[in-house]
Design an enzyme around this catalytic site. Structure first.
Site, PDB file in Angstrom:
ATOM      1  N   LYS A  69       0.476  -1.633   0.335  1.00  0.00           N
ATOM      2  CA  LYS A  69       0.053  -0.399  -0.251  1.00  0.00           C
ATOM      3  C   LYS A  69       0.824   1.414  -0.124  1.00  0.00           C
ATOM      4  O   LYS A  69       2.054   1.027   0.617  1.00  0.00           O
ATOM      5  CB  LYS A  69      -0.947   0.121   1.321  1.00  0.00           C
ATOM      6  CG  LYS A  69      -1.533   1.240   1.718  1.00  0.00           C
ATOM      7  CD  LYS A  69      -3.051   0.704   1.172  1.00  0.00           C
ATOM      8  CE  LYS A  69      -4.150   2.197   0.683  1.00  0.00           C
ATOM      9  NZ  LYS A  69      -4.333   3.142  -0.197  1.00  0.00           N
ATOM     10  N   LYS A 105       4.934   2.239  -2.629  1.00  0.00           N
ATOM     11  CA  LYS A 105       5.181   3.640  -3.620  1.00  0.00           C
ATOM     12  C   LYS A 105       5.326   3.794  -4.860  1.00  0.00           C
ATOM     13  O   LYS A 105       6.035   2.420  -5.075  1.00  0.00           O
ATOM     14  CB  LYS A 105       6.288   4.280  -2.703  1.00  0.00           C
ATOM     15  CG  LYS A 105       6.178   5.904  -3.086  1.00  0.00           C
ATOM     16  CD  LYS A 105       5.278   6.304  -1.580  1.00  0.00           C
ATOM     17  CE  LYS A 105       5.036   7.866  -1.477  1.00  0.00           C
ATOM     18  NZ  LYS A 105       3.691   7.713  -0.045  1.00  0.00           N
ATOM     19  N   THR A 189      -5.400  12.666   8.240  1.00  0.00           N
ATOM     20  CA  THR A 189      -3.844  12.447   8.336  1.00  0.00           C
ATOM     21  C   THR A 189      -4.036  13.985   9.895  1.00  0.00           C
ATOM     22  O   THR A 189      -3.557  13.536  10.721  1.00  0.00           O
ATOM     23  CB  THR A 189      -2.969  13.065   7.191  1.00  0.00           C
ATOM     24  OG1 THR A 189      -3.107  12.319   6.006  1.00  0.00           O
ATOM     25  CG2 THR A 189      -1.584  12.971   7.996  1.00  0.00           C
TER      26      THR A 189
HETATM   27  P1  NAD Z   1      -0.467  20.488   0.471  1.00  0.00           P
HETATM   28  O1  NAD Z   1       0.274  20.286  -1.181  1.00  0.00           O
HETATM   29  O2  NAD Z   1      -1.453  20.054   0.197  1.00  0.00           O
HETATM   30  O3  NAD Z   1       0.601  21.208   1.450  1.00  0.00           O
HETATM   31  C1  NAD Z   1       1.720  21.346   1.548  1.00  0.00           C
HETATM   32  C2  NAD Z   1       2.280  23.677   2.578  1.00  0.00           C
HETATM   33  O4  NAD Z   1       3.163  22.969   2.772  1.00  0.00           O
HETATM   34  C3  NAD Z   1       1.967  24.150   1.224  1.00  0.00           C
HETATM   35  O5  NAD Z   1       0.774  25.133   1.662  1.00  0.00           O
HETATM   36  C4  NAD Z   1       2.682  24.885   0.575  1.00  0.00           C
HETATM   37  O6  NAD Z   1       3.064  26.125   0.387  1.00  0.00           O
HETATM   38  C5  NAD Z   1       4.331  24.406   1.777  1.00  0.00           C
HETATM   39  N1  NAD Z   1       5.162  24.923   1.782  1.00  0.00           N
HETATM   40  C6  NAD Z   1       5.696  24.448   0.395  1.00  0.00           C
HETATM   41  N2  NAD Z   1       7.131  24.699   0.418  1.00  0.00           N
HETATM   42  C7  NAD Z   1       7.274  25.059   2.398  1.00  0.00           C
HETATM   43  C8  NAD Z   1       8.372  25.997   2.356  1.00  0.00           C
HETATM   44  N3  NAD Z   1       9.547  25.625   2.482  1.00  0.00           N
HETATM   45  N4  NAD Z   1       8.126  26.707   4.138  1.00  0.00           N
HETATM   46  C9  NAD Z   1       6.707  26.550   4.576  1.00  0.00           C
HETATM   47  N5  NAD Z   1       5.897  25.667   3.815  1.00  0.00           N
HETATM   48  C10 NAD Z   1       5.855  25.240   2.586  1.00  0.00           C
HETATM   49  O7  NAD Z   1       0.414  18.721   1.220  1.00  0.00           O
HETATM   50  P2  NAD Z   1      -0.111  17.658   2.262  1.00  0.00           P
HETATM   51  O8  NAD Z   1      -1.145  16.994   1.492  1.00  0.00           O
HETATM   52  O9  NAD Z   1      -1.134  19.004   3.750  1.00  0.00           O
HETATM   53  O10 NAD Z   1       1.578  16.955   2.570  1.00  0.00           O
HETATM   54  C11 NAD Z   1       1.822  18.267   3.350  1.00  0.00           C
HETATM   55  C12 NAD Z   1       3.104  16.925   3.917  1.00  0.00           C
HETATM   56  O11 NAD Z   1       2.040  15.725   4.979  1.00  0.00           O
HETATM   57  C13 NAD Z   1       4.350  16.240   2.709  1.00  0.00           C
HETATM   58  O12 NAD Z   1       5.293  16.052   3.809  1.00  0.00           O
HETATM   59  C14 NAD Z   1       3.248  14.318   2.889  1.00  0.00           C
HETATM   60  O13 NAD Z   1       4.233  13.985   2.710  1.00  0.00           O
HETATM   61  C15 NAD Z   1       2.068  14.683   3.975  1.00  0.00           C
HETATM   62  N6  NAD Z   1       1.434  13.878   4.670  1.00  0.00           N
HETATM   63  C16 NAD Z   1       0.344  14.053   4.060  1.00  0.00           C
HETATM   64  C17 NAD Z   1      -1.418  13.519   4.256  1.00  0.00           C
HETATM   65  C18 NAD Z   1      -2.185  14.059   3.657  1.00  0.00           C
HETATM   66  O14 NAD Z   1      -3.136  12.749   3.563  1.00  0.00           O
HETATM   67  N7  NAD Z   1      -2.333  14.806   3.105  1.00  0.00           N
HETATM   68  C19 NAD Z   1      -0.167  12.113   4.539  1.00  0.00           C
HETATM   69  C20 NAD Z   1       0.484  11.600   4.922  1.00  0.00           C
HETATM   70  C21 NAD Z   1       1.472  12.558   4.926  1.00  0.00           C
END
Ligand code: NAD
Length: 421
Positions: A69, A105, A189
């Site tokens: 997964k 992945k 999350t």
């Molecule tokens: P997203 O793209 O919705 O949000 C990411 C945010 O980070 C954006 O607001 C972007 O502007 C900001 N960002 C980028 N570069 C930055 C920087 N240098 N400084 C500060 N902010 C910055 O992504 P998401 O879905 O919220 O995921 C965010 C993290 O959480 C990732 O690492 C992702 O792998 C992890 N994650 C997300 C999920 C999920 O269900 N969405 C699940 C597990 C892990």
């Protein structure tokens, strides 16, 4: 001279966990390598009539505990090595939560912002055409990741259904609700992290109204801000890729949500509602109780870890704290709630989606929340107890907890000792 790969860096966590358990050498040998990583070149027709090709991968890292997964990311810097590292993390994350899955992945090396919507659909369908033999509801189940979303999952599930000649919603999770998605996936999350903090509040020494700083105000960041604020806590700083804002008395979240919904940065709210502009890099050093990295990998490093004033770091992003920074934070007494536990609410509700698809019966939102809370609390508590019993960081405890489950499954097939005696 061979370079150290990203996967090698991740495997340090496996070695560390193995020191605290009496696992058979076979277990380590099995978990040191990806079971299979398949590479393909996706060829699509562009809108101008030309043909263009993109490199793509799907890794099934380990499937001892069930079908693999893990998400599919569309990113210009994706590599096979990165895909294997992320699949290794997924193997441990699924074991942490006791989900009946292994880890996988996928990625396409592409900048999706440079594609039209029609090109993006063709690329998504081409991914499934290339990997249809590898994925499947009982084999390998993709989901969204960086720069992929529910619409892309809908296209992919449809392409798979056409290839196998029947509806197979359980092949992919993170689908739109109308195509068999689950209620509660959007904030899963953040909600998982929220339940974890609430459950361990006493052990973490958290009392009363807390001050929170959120790095990255996207899906995970916005939801955690909303959930914690509705529980009476103050969001004192948030950032995105363009910078940060802060307000010691608490930011006006509605103002921030309006800005983000309109496609504007959080910095555009500076000067309104008491919001002050802050350099994005300074966010990690904001005076607060909980720092929530929810942006990208490697954001807290050897050069800025010492600035952290928070007592707790809740890792909603994957891999936001480097191994060197981890050591600095531990020395400072900062408790890090690690990604493979803290953000596992996402894959847990993906698992609920798969279960609902297979049974053809869909749960109300209350049931999703209750089931998620039960699992987060059960695994969070177990990991906290391991950390105390073995006097290790919560991260090491999470890896120990997962490795014990993986080892039990691998050893159940027979070990070196069994076959040699
Ligand atoms: P997203 O793209 O919705 O949000 C990411 C945010 O980070 C954006 O607001 C972007 O502007 C900001 N960002 C980028 N570069 C930055 C920087 N240098 N400084 C500060 N902010 C910055 O992504 P998401 O879905 O919220 O995921 C965010 C993290 O959480 C990732 O690492 C992702 O792998 C992890 N994650 C997300 C999920 C999920 O269900 N969405 C699940 C597990 C892990």
């Amino acid at each position: 001279m061979s370079e150290v790969s990203l996967l090698d860096h991740a495997l340090v966590r496996l070695d560390e966990a193995a020191k605290h358990l009496n696992v058979d050498a076979d277990v380590i040998e099995k978990l040191k390598f990806a079971r299979e990583t398949t590479k393909a070149r996706l060829m699509i027709r562009m809108d101008d009539g030309s043909r263009k090709s993109f490199l793509a991968w799907r890794c099934r890292y380990d499937d001892t505990r069930g079908p693999t997964k893990g998400g599919i990311r569309f990113h210009p810097e994706s590599t096979a090595d990165e895909v294997e590292m992320l699949a290794f993390w997924m193997t441990f994350k699924c074991a942490v939560m006791n989900l009946p899955y292994g880890g996988g992945k996928g990625a396409v090396q592409v900048d999706p912002r440079k594609l039209s919507k029609a090109e993006l659909e063709r690329l998504s369908r081409a991914y499934i055409q290339a990997f249809a033999r590898i994925i499947g509801p009982d084999r390998d189940i993709p989901a969204p990741d960086v720069y992929t979303n529910s619409m892309i999952m809908g296209w992919m599930a449809d392409e798979y259904a056409q290839i196998v000649g029947q509806a197979s919603p359980g092949v992919i999770t993170g689908k739109p609700l109308a195509l068999g998605g689950s209620l509660g996936r959007g904030d899963a999350t953040a909600r998982g992290g929220f339940y974890l903090v609430r459950h361990l509040a006493e052990e973490l020494g958290l009392k009363g109204s807390l001050r929170i700083a959120v790095q990255g105000f996207g899906n995970a960041g916005q939801h955690i801000a909303r959930l914690l604020a509705s529980d009476g806590h103050k969001i004192v700083a948030v950032s995105d890729s363009e910078g940060a804002v802060r307000a010691a008395g608490g930011l006006d979240l509605d103002r921030l949500f309006v800005a983000k919904d309109a496609g504007r940065s959080v910095v555009t709210t500076a000067g309104q509602g008491g919001h002050e502009l802050l350099d994005g890099a300074a966010l990690v050093g904001v005076d607060c109780d909980i720092l929530v990295p929810s942006a990208l990998e490697n954001m807290i490093r050897i050069d800025n870890a010492d600035l952290v004033k928070a007592r707790i770091v809740l890792e909603l992003a994957n891999g936001p704290v480097t191994a060197e920074a981890d050591a600095i934070l531990e020395k400072k007494g900062v408790v890090v709630l690690p990604d493979i536990l803290a953000n596992a609410g996402g894959v847990t509700v993906s698992y609920f989606e798969w279960v609902q698809n297979r049974q053809g019966y869909y749960w109300p939102i209350e049931e999703i929340h209750e089931r998620l809370r039960t699992i987060m609390e059960r695994e969070g508590r177990a990991i906290w107890d391991v950390a105390k019993a073995k006097d290790v960081s919560v991260r090491t405890a999470a890896y120990v907890h997962a490795l014990a489950r993986l080892a039990e499954a691998i050893e159940a097939h027979g070990t070196q000792n069994y076959f040699a005696s």
